[in-house]
Design an enzyme around this catalytic site. Structure first.
Site: not given
Ligand SMILES: *Cc1c(COP(=O)(O)O)cnc(C)c1O
Length: 326
Positions: A72-74
């Site tokens: 879920q890395s922005n």
């Protein structure tokens, strides 16, 4: 120096009061800086860093970009968007095994055309170099560290201070405290350098997100390293030591990415009072920290307080069941 960038976002980002929350806490005037609105494929703080990182890649003739992070890395999602725009091939090395359905940032990174590689385990540390040997062998790759946090990326937040200072001057406003989420440290390092370079007086209250250190370095050490490189690059005369780098560690008891009642409370309060969405990993945790300061009256009375919203909206969708109970 700070003009040497590749435009990826819409700046300045809005700065505005949070009137309903200021009424709830009448001792303070509360404002928000909207880096969730940088515009790059749903925005966030990595846009500012990537403007400098992508420029560096292009100037040095790279065609392939590698970076790494959580599923879920922005940062990975914004890197994918930046590479799409700049015509670069993007490889993302993400933790864990491939999920059956893609959601949130992972889905968006996929839509944005990134090639996604799963490490197969949940180890926090990812050896990007080992992937470097396996993928696109023999080609030159531009490797962006976790969160885009090196001195090049941090320049985005040096420039953000100049942007903030202009906005404050126009509004005849002083900010006494700035709260924000600090994780890989590039944002904080850039802000520290920017405050010195542009002579803006305010107190940073960075809320540490992660429970662990990264790559064997405490967050303060990682930030100091970037700040020291920055003083040379930007010709800043001041000497920094570890005592100059503070991070608040009162809100990181749950591990990175673990949604607790703290984040749920903060997301709920911001949403129902101001109609603004926070994220479960970073801004929810940081804003909970800020709310605790407000409740406990730990700040000077009548002070002006800024929450620097660093983005993260897409991750909300990966936490659907945990957020249903708000
Ligand atoms: C990456 C990120 C942060 C932390 O910024 P660092 O520069 O890594 O400390 C904060 N908020 C959001 C939404 C992020 O994606």
């Amino acid at each position: 120096m700070t003009d040497n960038k590749y435009n990826l976002g819409f700046f300045p980002t809005p700065l505005h009061p949070l009137s309903n929350l200021s009424q709830e806490y009448p001792d303070y005037n509360i404002f928000i800086k909207r880096d969730d609105q940088t515009g790059l494929a749903s925005g966030g703080n990595k846009t500012r860093k990537l403007e400098y990182l992508i420029k560096e890649a292009i100037d040095n003739g790279y065609k392939i970009v590698f970076t790494a992070g959580a599923q879920q890395s922005n940062h990975c999602r914004q890197t994918a968007a930046a590479c799409a725009l700049a015509g670069l091939e993007c490889h993302l090395i993400v933790r864990g095994t491939e999920p059956k359905t893609y959601q949130g940032n992972l889905l968006l990174s996929h839509i944005l055309g990134a090639k996604i590689h799963f490490t197969g385990n949940d180890d926090k540390e990812i050896d990007i170099e080992s992937f470097n040997h396996r993928i696109a062998k023999g080609e030159k790759k531009f490797i962006i560290p976790f969160g885009g946090s090196n001195i090049i990326g941090a320049l985005g937040y040096v420039e953000a201070v100049k942007e903030l200072k202009n906005q404050l001057t126009n509004l005849h406003l002083n900010i006494d405290y700035i709260f924000f989420a600090s994780s890989s440290g590039g944002t904080q390092a850039g802000l520290i350098l920017g405050l010195e370079l542009y002579q803006l007086k305010t107190t940073l209250i960075p809320i540490k997100i992660d429970k662990d250190e990264t790559y064997g370095l405490e967050l303060e050490e990682a930030i100091l390293k970037i700040v020291k490189e920055g003083t040379e690059l930007l010709n800043i005369q001041r000497e920094y030591s570890i005592a100059d780098i503070s991070v608040n560690k009162n809100y990181n008891k749950a591990a990175y990415g673990v949604l607790t009642d703290n984040e749920r409370t903060a997301i709920n309060i911001m949403a129902i009072n101001e109609g603004i969405l926070l994220d479960p990993v970073y801004t929810g945790r940081a804003f909970y920290g800020m709310l605790s300061f407000l409740k406990e009256k730990k700040l000077k009375a009548k002070s002006n307080i800024l929450f620097w919203h660093t983005g993260g909206l897409p991750a909300l969708f990966d936490y659907a069941s945990g957020l249903k109970t708000i």
